[in-house]
Design an enzyme around this catalytic site. Sequence first.
Site, PDB file in Angstrom:
ATOM      1  N   ASP A   8      33.827  51.020  12.655  1.00 36.94           N
ATOM      2  CA  ASP A   8      34.135  52.051  13.655  1.00 36.94           C
ATOM      3  C   ASP A   8      32.858  52.297  14.454  1.00 36.94           C
ATOM      4  O   ASP A   8      31.835  52.669  13.892  1.00 36.94           O
ATOM      5  CB  ASP A   8      34.593  53.329  12.933  1.00 36.94           C
ATOM      6  CG  ASP A   8      35.048  54.427  13.895  1.00 36.94           C
ATOM      7  OD1 ASP A   8      35.780  55.310  13.451  1.00 36.94           O
ATOM      8  OD2 ASP A   8      34.638  54.410  15.072  1.00 36.94           O
ATOM      9  N   ASP A 114      37.779  50.985  19.441  1.00 39.90           N
ATOM     10  CA  ASP A 114      36.489  50.873  18.736  1.00 39.90           C
ATOM     11  C   ASP A 114      36.602  50.751  17.222  1.00 39.90           C
ATOM     12  O   ASP A 114      35.647  51.029  16.520  1.00 39.90           O
ATOM     13  CB  ASP A 114      35.573  52.044  19.122  1.00 39.90           C
ATOM     14  CG  ASP A 114      35.817  53.286  18.289  1.00 39.90           C
ATOM     15  OD1 ASP A 114      36.968  53.523  17.895  1.00 39.90           O
ATOM     16  OD2 ASP A 114      34.842  54.011  18.024  1.00 39.90           O
ATOM     17  N   GLU A 115      37.760  50.331  16.717  1.00 37.90           N
ATOM     18  CA  GLU A 115      37.955  50.257  15.267  1.00 37.90           C
ATOM     19  C   GLU A 115      38.679  48.992  14.863  1.00 37.90           C
ATOM     20  O   GLU A 115      39.613  48.579  15.546  1.00 37.90           O
ATOM     21  CB  GLU A 115      38.887  51.392  14.820  1.00 37.90           C
ATOM     22  CG  GLU A 115      38.201  52.663  14.439  1.00 37.90           C
ATOM     23  CD  GLU A 115      39.218  53.720  14.034  1.00 37.90           C
ATOM     24  OE1 GLU A 115      40.046  53.434  13.149  1.00 37.90           O
ATOM     25  OE2 GLU A 115      39.172  54.801  14.632  1.00 37.90           O
TER      26      GLU A 115
HETATM   27  P1  TTP Z   1      36.586  57.686  17.804  1.00 33.74           P
HETATM   28  O1  TTP Z   1      36.171  56.485  16.995  1.00 33.74           O
HETATM   29  O2  TTP Z   1      37.523  58.660  17.178  1.00 33.74           O
HETATM   30  O3  TTP Z   1      35.290  58.527  18.221  1.00 33.74           O
HETATM   31  P2  TTP Z   1      33.848  58.051  18.633  1.00 33.74           P
HETATM   32  O4  TTP Z   1      33.686  56.578  18.498  1.00 33.74           O
HETATM   33  O5  TTP Z   1      33.544  58.610  19.985  1.00 33.74           O
HETATM   34  O6  TTP Z   1      32.924  58.818  17.606  1.00 33.74           O
HETATM   35  P3  TTP Z   1      32.678  58.507  16.053  1.00 33.74           P
HETATM   36  O7  TTP Z   1      31.217  58.177  15.952  1.00 33.74           O
HETATM   37  O8  TTP Z   1      33.026  59.779  15.349  1.00 33.74           O
HETATM   38  O9  TTP Z   1      33.567  57.355  15.682  1.00 33.74           O
HETATM   39  O10 TTP Z   1      37.226  57.229  19.160  1.00 33.74           O
HETATM   40  C1  TTP Z   1      36.764  56.086  19.880  1.00 33.74           C
HETATM   41  C2  TTP Z   1      36.798  56.347  21.370  1.00 33.74           C
HETATM   42  O11 TTP Z   1      38.112  56.697  21.790  1.00 33.74           O
HETATM   43  C3  TTP Z   1      35.909  57.508  21.793  1.00 33.74           C
HETATM   44  O12 TTP Z   1      34.572  57.097  22.052  1.00 33.74           O
HETATM   45  C4  TTP Z   1      36.596  58.013  23.026  1.00 33.74           C
HETATM   46  C5  TTP Z   1      38.061  57.689  22.811  1.00 33.74           C
HETATM   47  N1  TTP Z   1      38.792  58.912  22.429  1.00 33.74           N
HETATM   48  C6  TTP Z   1      39.429  59.658  23.418  1.00 33.74           C
HETATM   49  O13 TTP Z   1      39.404  59.286  24.597  1.00 33.74           O
HETATM   50  N2  TTP Z   1      40.072  60.818  23.065  1.00 33.74           N
HETATM   51  C7  TTP Z   1      40.117  61.269  21.762  1.00 33.74           C
HETATM   52  O14 TTP Z   1      40.712  62.325  21.475  1.00 33.74           O
HETATM   53  C8  TTP Z   1      39.467  60.487  20.745  1.00 33.74           C
HETATM   54  C9  TTP Z   1      39.479  60.940  19.309  1.00 33.74           C
HETATM   55  C10 TTP Z   1      38.821  59.327  21.130  1.00 33.74           C
HETATM   56 MG    MG Z   2      34.274  55.566  16.756  1.00 34.14          MG
END
Ligand code: TTP
Ligand code: MG
Length: 357
Positions: A8, A114-115
């Site tokens: 992630d 991103d996962e």
């Molecule tokens: P996430 O992996 O949930 O968040 P992140 O990568 O920003 O942070 P973390 O380090 O906690 O993993 O989501 C991936 C991307 O998806 C995030 O950068 C932006 C997008 N996203 C949105 O646009 N809206 C949302 O509500 C969420 C949760 C994510």
């Molecule tokens: Mg993330």
Amino acid sequence: MRIIGHLDMDAFFASIEERDRPELAGRPIVVGSDPKEGVGRGVVSTANYAARKYGIHSAQPISVAWRLSQAAEKEGKPAAVFLGVNIGKYSKVSAEIEGILRRRIKAIQKTSVDEAYLDLSFCGSYKRAEELMRRIKEEVRKKEGLTASVGIGPNKLVAKIASDLQKPDGMTVVREKQVQRLLDMLPVRKLPGVGPKTEARLNEIGAQTIRELREISDKKLTDEFGKWGRELRAKARGLDDSPVEEERETKSVGEQETFDEDTLDSKFLLGKIGKMAESVFAKMRKEGFSSFRTVAITVRFSNFRTVTRSRTLRQPSAETSLLRFAATDLFLPFLDKRENPRKNLIRLLGVRVENIE
Ligand code: TTP
Ligand code: MG
């Protein structure tokens, strides 16, 4: 032996922006809608870790993020930088990271921009799986200038929980015999699928931690949650035998709505079509797609007769207004003789985009 990884990316959209604007290094960054000096109406897509210290997070109203930033500024801290969403850029980075993974791992299940889940069983041991993932993290850092957090465990459930435990830039390995001890310490909310509603109900019946959830009798869980209760029971024990499977490529994104009452009120229906077009567009972007070529609508009449109409554009479009226009245009004939000579009432409308990239 099954060994599963979950990767992630950290603060994904914000980290990319931070990387691309060295002048912002170390500053709190919020990626999302335009805050318009505090009166903007959209939401935060994500925030980097510096901005999260101010209480700013994904899905929060952008106006709240703006206020939190102003409050921090009053305390002498740096104001957050607000940036718009450049989904095209993030999708490209996402595809490059996927490429890095695919060169070294055969079975990959990408679950969002991103996962991804990774089947690391071929490594043969947790030690080698960890080495491989360290090399991959290093490659992502070098080539993309970004950090990722990785979890490794005996199944997808544990790997996903693990990747979240030491963010950012984390690496958490949970061997089979450590699973229960680890889970038992965590709040129930850490289980994938447990959102605020399930969390509140579990808290009500006395389970704050996964350990407490595990100690609730099967009968009570099933009485309270039905089939979901059985799934919770398995999750609390760290059990999950779902395979890492290649997602069938999402080629369409859509939504539909059934109305409280069947209607032929053109103002109401056209308003709905417009709103759904906007929200389908937003959903498409959120899933990491930037353009569509085909717009389709579904109309279900009160007698349940269901009709679909679609239009394919000559070239892909990234315009929400074009989606709105095409959906409206496809729908108009249902308000008159062309598609609805008997003036049947409508019970459901759907809007969908296909051929998305
Ligand atoms: P996430 O992996 O949930 O968040 P992140 O990568 O920003 O942070 P973390 O380090 O906690 O993993 O989501 C991936 C991307 O998806 C995030 O950068 C932006 C997008 N996203 C949105 O646009 N809206 C949302 O509500 C969420 C949760 C994510
Ligand atoms: Mg993330």
